[in-house]
Design a protein around this motif. Structure first.
Motif, PDB file in Angstrom:
ATOM      1  N   CYS A 276     -37.722 -69.508  23.248  1.00 13.23           N
ATOM      2  CA  CYS A 276     -39.010 -68.830  23.337  1.00 13.23           C
ATOM      3  C   CYS A 276     -40.065 -69.918  23.469  1.00 13.23           C
ATOM      4  O   CYS A 276     -40.083 -70.856  22.682  1.00 13.23           O
ATOM      5  CB  CYS A 276     -39.271 -67.993  22.093  1.00 13.23           C
ATOM      6  SG  CYS A 276     -40.943 -67.317  22.076  1.00 13.23           S
ATOM      7  N   ARG A 278     -43.399 -69.527  23.416  1.00 15.20           N
ATOM      8  CA  ARG A 278     -44.751 -69.113  23.025  1.00 15.20           C
ATOM      9  C   ARG A 278     -45.429 -70.100  22.080  1.00 15.20           C
ATOM     10  O   ARG A 278     -46.642 -70.079  21.930  1.00 15.20           O
ATOM     11  CB  ARG A 278     -44.700 -67.726  22.410  1.00 15.20           C
ATOM     12  CG  ARG A 278     -44.313 -66.679  23.449  1.00 15.20           C
ATOM     13  CD  ARG A 278     -44.900 -65.349  23.126  1.00 15.20           C
ATOM     14  NE  ARG A 278     -44.756 -64.439  24.236  1.00 15.20           N
ATOM     15  CZ  ARG A 278     -45.587 -63.435  24.477  1.00 15.20           C
ATOM     16  NH1 ARG A 278     -46.606 -63.218  23.678  1.00 15.20           N
ATOM     17  NH2 ARG A 278     -45.391 -62.647  25.499  1.00 15.20           N
ATOM     18  N   GLY A 279     -44.647 -70.903  21.416  1.00 13.99           N
ATOM     19  CA  GLY A 279     -45.239 -72.012  20.658  1.00 13.99           C
ATOM     20  C   GLY A 279     -45.965 -71.630  19.382  1.00 13.99           C
ATOM     21  O   GLY A 279     -46.912 -72.322  18.985  1.00 13.99           O
ATOM     22  N   CYS A 280     -45.548 -70.556  18.704  1.00 20.09           N
ATOM     23  CA  CYS A 280     -46.171 -70.236  17.411  1.00 20.09           C
ATOM     24  C   CYS A 280     -45.866 -71.402  16.465  1.00 20.09           C
ATOM     25  O   CYS A 280     -44.713 -71.822  16.352  1.00 20.09           O
ATOM     26  CB  CYS A 280     -45.614 -68.930  16.861  1.00 20.09           C
ATOM     27  SG  CYS A 280     -45.866 -67.557  17.996  1.00 20.09           S
ATOM     28  N   PHE A 282     -45.585 -72.001  13.364  1.00 15.16           N
ATOM     29  CA  PHE A 282     -44.764 -71.899  12.149  1.00 15.16           C
ATOM     30  C   PHE A 282     -43.289 -71.668  12.478  1.00 15.16           C
ATOM     31  O   PHE A 282     -42.449 -71.681  11.588  1.00 15.16           O
ATOM     32  CB  PHE A 282     -45.244 -70.708  11.289  1.00 15.16           C
ATOM     33  CG  PHE A 282     -45.165 -69.394  12.044  1.00 15.16           C
ATOM     34  CD1 PHE A 282     -44.000 -68.666  12.068  1.00 15.16           C
ATOM     35  CD2 PHE A 282     -46.250 -68.931  12.764  1.00 15.16           C
ATOM     36  CE1 PHE A 282     -43.912 -67.486  12.791  1.00 15.16           C
ATOM     37  CE2 PHE A 282     -46.171 -67.748  13.492  1.00 15.16           C
ATOM     38  CZ  PHE A 282     -44.997 -67.030  13.508  1.00 15.16           C
ATOM     39  N   CYS A 283     -42.955 -71.460  13.765  1.00 11.94           N
ATOM     40  CA  CYS A 283     -41.682 -70.802  14.100  1.00 11.94           C
ATOM     41  C   CYS A 283     -40.545 -71.774  14.417  1.00 11.94           C
ATOM     42  O   CYS A 283     -40.568 -72.465  15.440  1.00 11.94           O
ATOM     43  CB  CYS A 283     -41.906 -69.858  15.275  1.00 11.94           C
ATOM     44  SG  CYS A 283     -40.396 -69.024  15.772  1.00 11.94           S
ATOM     45  N   ALA A 319     -35.048 -64.249  20.959  1.00 15.53           N
ATOM     46  CA  ALA A 319     -36.236 -64.561  20.159  1.00 15.53           C
ATOM     47  C   ALA A 319     -37.427 -63.757  20.672  1.00 15.53           C
ATOM     48  O   ALA A 319     -38.295 -63.371  19.907  1.00 15.53           O
ATOM     49  CB  ALA A 319     -36.518 -66.056  20.219  1.00 15.53           C
ATOM     50  N   ARG A 347     -42.861 -58.270  21.950  1.00 16.78           N
ATOM     51  CA  ARG A 347     -44.136 -58.988  21.925  1.00 16.78           C
ATOM     52  C   ARG A 347     -45.242 -57.976  22.172  1.00 16.78           C
ATOM     53  O   ARG A 347     -45.178 -57.190  23.119  1.00 16.78           O
ATOM     54  CB  ARG A 347     -44.172 -60.074  23.010  1.00 16.78           C
ATOM     55  CG  ARG A 347     -43.202 -61.179  22.788  1.00 16.78           C
ATOM     56  CD  ARG A 347     -43.485 -61.981  21.518  1.00 16.78           C
ATOM     57  NE  ARG A 347     -42.236 -62.440  20.949  1.00 16.78           N
ATOM     58  CZ  ARG A 347     -41.716 -61.993  19.810  1.00 16.78           C
ATOM     59  NH1 ARG A 347     -42.337 -61.088  19.105  1.00 16.78           N
ATOM     60  NH2 ARG A 347     -40.571 -62.439  19.367  1.00 16.78           N
ATOM     61  N   LYS A 384     -50.786 -67.824  17.694  1.00 16.78           N
ATOM     62  CA  LYS A 384     -50.295 -66.492  18.094  1.00 16.78           C
ATOM     63  C   LYS A 384     -51.345 -65.969  19.052  1.00 16.78           C
ATOM     64  O   LYS A 384     -52.392 -65.471  18.634  1.00 16.78           O
ATOM     65  CB  LYS A 384     -50.193 -65.596  16.850  1.00 16.78           C
ATOM     66  CG  LYS A 384     -49.390 -64.351  17.070  1.00 16.78           C
ATOM     67  CD  LYS A 384     -47.953 -64.588  16.725  1.00 16.78           C
ATOM     68  CE  LYS A 384     -47.028 -63.628  17.397  1.00 16.78           C
ATOM     69  NZ  LYS A 384     -45.631 -64.008  17.222  1.00 16.78           N
TER      70      LYS A 384
HETATM   71  S1  SF4 Z   1     -42.733 -66.228  16.442  1.00 21.56           S
HETATM   72 FE1  SF4 Z   1     -41.712 -65.140  18.081  1.00 21.56          FE
HETATM   73  S2  SF4 Z   1     -43.098 -65.370  19.837  1.00 21.56           S
HETATM   74 FE2  SF4 Z   1     -43.655 -66.948  18.361  1.00 21.56          FE
HETATM   75  S3  SF4 Z   1     -42.465 -68.759  18.987  1.00 21.56           S
HETATM   76 FE3  SF4 Z   1     -41.272 -67.650  17.425  1.00 21.56          FE
HETATM   77  S4  SF4 Z   1     -39.902 -66.349  18.587  1.00 21.56           S
HETATM   78 FE4  SF4 Z   1     -41.531 -66.984  19.966  1.00 21.56          FE
END
Ligand code: SF4
Length: 599
Positions: A276, A278-280, A282-283, A319, A347, A384
Motif C-alpha cells: 500500500c 498511501r504512506g500513513c 503510523f502504519c 492492505a 478506503r 491520512k
Molecule cells: S493505514 Fe491503510 S491506507 Fe494507510 S498505509 Fe496502512 S494500509 Fe495503507
C-alpha cells in the motif's frame, strides 16, 4: 516435556473431520515441517499468510508441512476466554489451563520433536508469549543457544518479525525477512542438503532475506541504548534486506483449508494486492510491504471460481483493497459468477455507489470506515489524506445505498494529539450518524478506538507512546460525548497496547522476560525483575541512534522515515530534533514546520 494425550489427539481428529482442503502427504522420503501459529486454531486459521505458507511448503514435492497451534494461549492475550479451543462457545480459560499436553499437528497428530523444521508464523507481537510455551511443552529448548543436534531447526517469518525480530531473536535459529515465495527453493536446498545444525544454519545465512540472530553481537551503552552491532564475520549481511515476490500474477494466494469452526468459516479468502503506497505515517503494513503489486482481474477470477466451488462468500484481502485499479470490473465479474463479495479494507475516498451496491447485493449490512483521526490537523500529521467532506460523503453513500451499520476506526494518543482533536473525533462520529440517518432511518454507528502503538520501521518509530492515563481519559471523553447518542464506543485496553508497544520496539533483552511471563499482566513487573525499565521502551527514541531493528531492512531508506517523522512533527507544531537529512529532505521538513506554525 508435556504428554501426548488421547484427548488432544481427539481434538485434532475432530477438526480434521470438519475441514475441507487439508493437505495430507505421506511422510516417506519427505522433510517434515511443522508450521506453527502461536495462537488458537480459530485465530490462526483466519490468517491468509499462514494458510498460504502451508500451501507453498506443501507444493514442494520433498516437503510435508503440517499445522500446529499454540493452545492454551497466554492468559490475558488476544482470544483468551473466547471459546475458540474447539469452536465450542462454552469453553473457558480454566479449561485451557488444564490442557497441558504436548502440542500436536492437526494432520497426523505428531509432536513437534518428530519434525525436522518448526516454522512459526508471527503476525502479532502478543503472540510472542506463546512461542516459549509451545517449545517447552514439546521438549525443545526455548533459547536457540541451548538447542542440541537432535532438535528441529526453529525458524520464523511474518509481518511482526519482519519489522523487528529482536524481542524473539534469541528463541529463533533463523528468521525469513519479508515474503516467503522467493526463498522456498533456497530453503529446500538447505534442508534437503542435510548436515549438522551448524552446517544448515551456515547455509541458511547465505540465502538472501534470511537473518540468523546468533551471527550478530549487540553491545549496549550504560543508558541501555545500542552502542554497536557486530556481525560474526565480513560475509554476514548487515542489514538483512527484506524479500519481495516479484510477479504476484505467477501464483495465487488464497485459502487452503476451510473450517466451519472459525470466525471467517463461511468465507474463501483471496489476496488481491500486495503493498500500500498511501504512506500513513503510523502504519507498519504500509512501510513494510512496498512496492504495490496488483493482481490482474483474469488471474483473480480464477481464484474466485475455485473458491466459489467451496463457499459462496469470497473475501478479498489486501492492505488497501479498494485501491485496486480494476476493482469495479472485478466485483462485476464476481457477482456474475454468483459470488458474494466481502472486502477487507475500504478506503474512504474510493467508496462509490457501485461499490456500495455490490456489497449490498452480497448481503453486507455493516461497512467499516477508518478515518483514523477526527481532526484535519491530526489527519495531516499522520498523512491520512482525507477531508472531512470525503468522510461524511462516504457515510452518506453507505446510508443511501442501504447499508444500515457503520463502524468507524480511530486511533487515540497519536503524536501531538490534544483533547480538542479528540473532541473533533466525537463530533465527526456524531455527524456521520446524523447524515447516515438522513438516508436510512435505522442507521447505527459504532466507534472503535485504538491507543496508538509506535511501530518499528514507520515514521513514528521514534515517537513516545501516550501514557495510559491520558489515553484512558480521551477514551472516556469520546464515550461521554457519544453514549447519549446511542453510539457504541469500543476500545483496545491501553495497558495491553503498552505491552504491544514494548515488544514492537524491543530488543533481544526482552526474550528472557517473555519466557518468564505466564500472564500478560505480569509482563511489566517481570521486565523490572530483569532490570529493564518499561518506560525506556515506551518513551521517545533518538532518531540518530542505532535501533534494535536496524539489523533488518524493509527497503524504505532511513532518511525517508526521518523526513516523514520531521514533517509530522512540523505539521503538528511540535519540536523537531536534529535529523541529519539530505538537503532536499531537510527542505521538505522545513516547509512542513512553516505550514504547521502558520496554522
Ligand atoms: S493505514 Fe491503510 S491506507 Fe494507510 S498505509 Fe496502512 S494500509 Fe495503507
Amino acid at each position: 516435556m508435556g504428554r501426548i494425550r488421547q484427548q488432544d489427539i481427539e481434538i485434532q481428529r475432530k477438526r480434521l473431520a470438519r475441514e475441507q482442503g487439508t493437505i495430507r502427504k505421506d511422510w516417506g522420503g519427505r522433510l517434515p515441517i511443522a508450521l506453527c501459529y502461536p495462537n488458537s486454531y480459530a485465530i490462526g486459521m483466519c490468517n491468509l499468510g499462514f494458510q498460504s505458507v502451508y500451501s507453498l511448503f506443501n507444493s514442494a514435492r520433498e516437503f510435508v508441512c503440517e499445522r500446529v497451534f499454540a493452545e492454551p494461549v497466554l492468559i490475558g492475550s488476544r482470544s483468551a476466554g473466547r471459546g475458540d479451543w474447539t469452536g465450542d462457545d462454552g469453553y473457558r480459560v480454566e479449561g485451557r489451563l488444564e490442557a497441558l499436553g504436548e502440542p500436536l499437528s492437526v494432520e497426523s497428530q505428531r509432536p513437534l520433536g518428530d519434525f525436522a523444521v518448526v516454522a512459526f508464523s508471527l503476525s502479532f507481537e502478543l503472540d510472542y508469549f506463546n512461542i516459549g510455551d509451545v517449545l517447552r511443552r514439546a521438549g525443545i529448548a526455548p533459547l536457540a543457544a541451548d538447542r542440541v543436534e537432535t532438535d528441529p531447526i526453529i525458524i520464523a517469518g511474518g509481518p511482526a518479525v519482519s519489522g523487528n525480530p529482536e524481542p524473539v531473536a534469541p528463541m529463533l535459529d533463523a528468521v525469513v525477512v519479508g515474503e516467503v515465495e522467493p526463498i522456498v527453493a533456497g530453503l529446500q536446498e538447505v534442508f534437503l542438503g542435510g548436515g549438522s545444525r551448524a552446517d544448515q544454519l551456515a547455509r541458511l545465512a547465505r540465502l538472501p532475506g534470511v537473518y540468523i540472530p546468533a551471527n550478530y553481537a549487540i553491545g549496549y551503552a550504560p543508558d541501555g541504548t545500542i552502542e554497536r552491532v557486530t556481525p560474526a564475520d565480513a560475509e554476514v549481511a548487515l542489514p538483512v534486506a527484506r524479500l519481495n515476490a516479484r510477479n504476484v500474477n505467477d501464483f495465487h494466494t488464497m485459502s487452503a483449508v476451510l473450517s466451519p469452526d472459525i470466525e471467517l468459516g463461511d468465507m474463501f479468502l483471496v489476496e488481491m494486492t500486495r503493498g500500500c503506497a498511501r504512506g500513513c505515517r503510523f502504519c507498519l503494513a504500509g512501510y513494510t510491504s512496498l512496492p504495490v503489486r496488483h493482481r490482474h482481474v483474469d488471474h483473480l477470477i480464477q481464484a474466485v471460481e475455485q473458491g466459489r466451488r467451496l463457499r459462496k462468500r469470497i473475501g478479498l484481502i489486501s492492505a488497501a483493497t479498494s485501491d485496486h485499479p480494476q476493482l469495479e470490473q472485478l466485483l462485476a465479474r464476481m457477482l456474475e459468477v454468483g459470488a458474494d463479495v466481502s472486502l477487507s479494507s475500504l478506503r474512504i475516498d474510493r467508496i462509490s455507489p457501485f461499490l456500495v451496491e455490490a456489497l449490498v447485493r452480497s448481503g453486507t449490512r455493516t461497512i467499516t470506515l477508518a478515518p483514523e483521526a477526527g481532526s484535519q490537523r491530526m489527519r495531516d500529521v499522520i498523512n491520512k489524506r482525507l477531508t472531512h467532506e470525503q468522510i461524511v460523503h462516504a457515510a452518506e453513500l453507505a446510508g443511501r445505498g442501504g447499508i444500515p451499520r457503520i463502524k468507524l476506526y480511530f486511533i487515540v494518543g497519536l503524536p501531538g494529539e490534544t483533547d480538542d482533536d479528540v473532541r473533533e473525533l466525537a463530533a465527526l462520529s456524531a455527524e456521520i450518524l446524523e447524515r447516515a440517518r438522513e438516508h436510512h432511518r435505522g442507521a447505527r454507528v459504532a466507534v472503535n478506538l485504538s491507543p496508538h502503538v509506535p511501530k518499528a520501521q514507520t515514521a513514528f518509530q521514534w515517537e513516545a507512546m501516550e501514557n495510559v492515563e491520558t489515553s484512558t481519559q480521551r477514551i472516556k471523553l469520546v464515550q461521554r460525548a457519544l453514549g447519549p447518542l446511542g453510539i457504541d464506543v469500543r476500545f483496545e485496553a491501553p495497558a495491553a497496547q503498552r505491552v504491544q508497544a514494548i515488544l514492537a520496539r524491543g530488543d533481544r533483552r526482552l526474550a528472557p522476560v517473555l519466557l518468564d511471563t505466564q500472564r500478560l499482566q505480569q509482563f511489566e513487573l517481570n521486565l523490572r525483575k530483569h532490570g529493564l525499565d518499561p518506560d525506556f521502551y515506551l518513551g521517545s527514541m533518538d532518531p540518530n541512534g542505532i535501533m534494535p531493528w536496524s539489523l533488518v531492512s524493509t527497503g524504505v531508506p532511513e532518511w525517508y522515515l526521518k523526513q516523514e517523522f520531521g514533517r509530522a512533527r512540523g505539521l503538528g507544531g511540535q519540536e523537531i530534533p536534529m535529523l541529519d537529512l539530505p538537503p532536499k529532505a531537510a527542505a521538505v521538513v522545513e516547509a512542513a514546520r512553516l505550514a504547521g506554525s502558520a496554522a
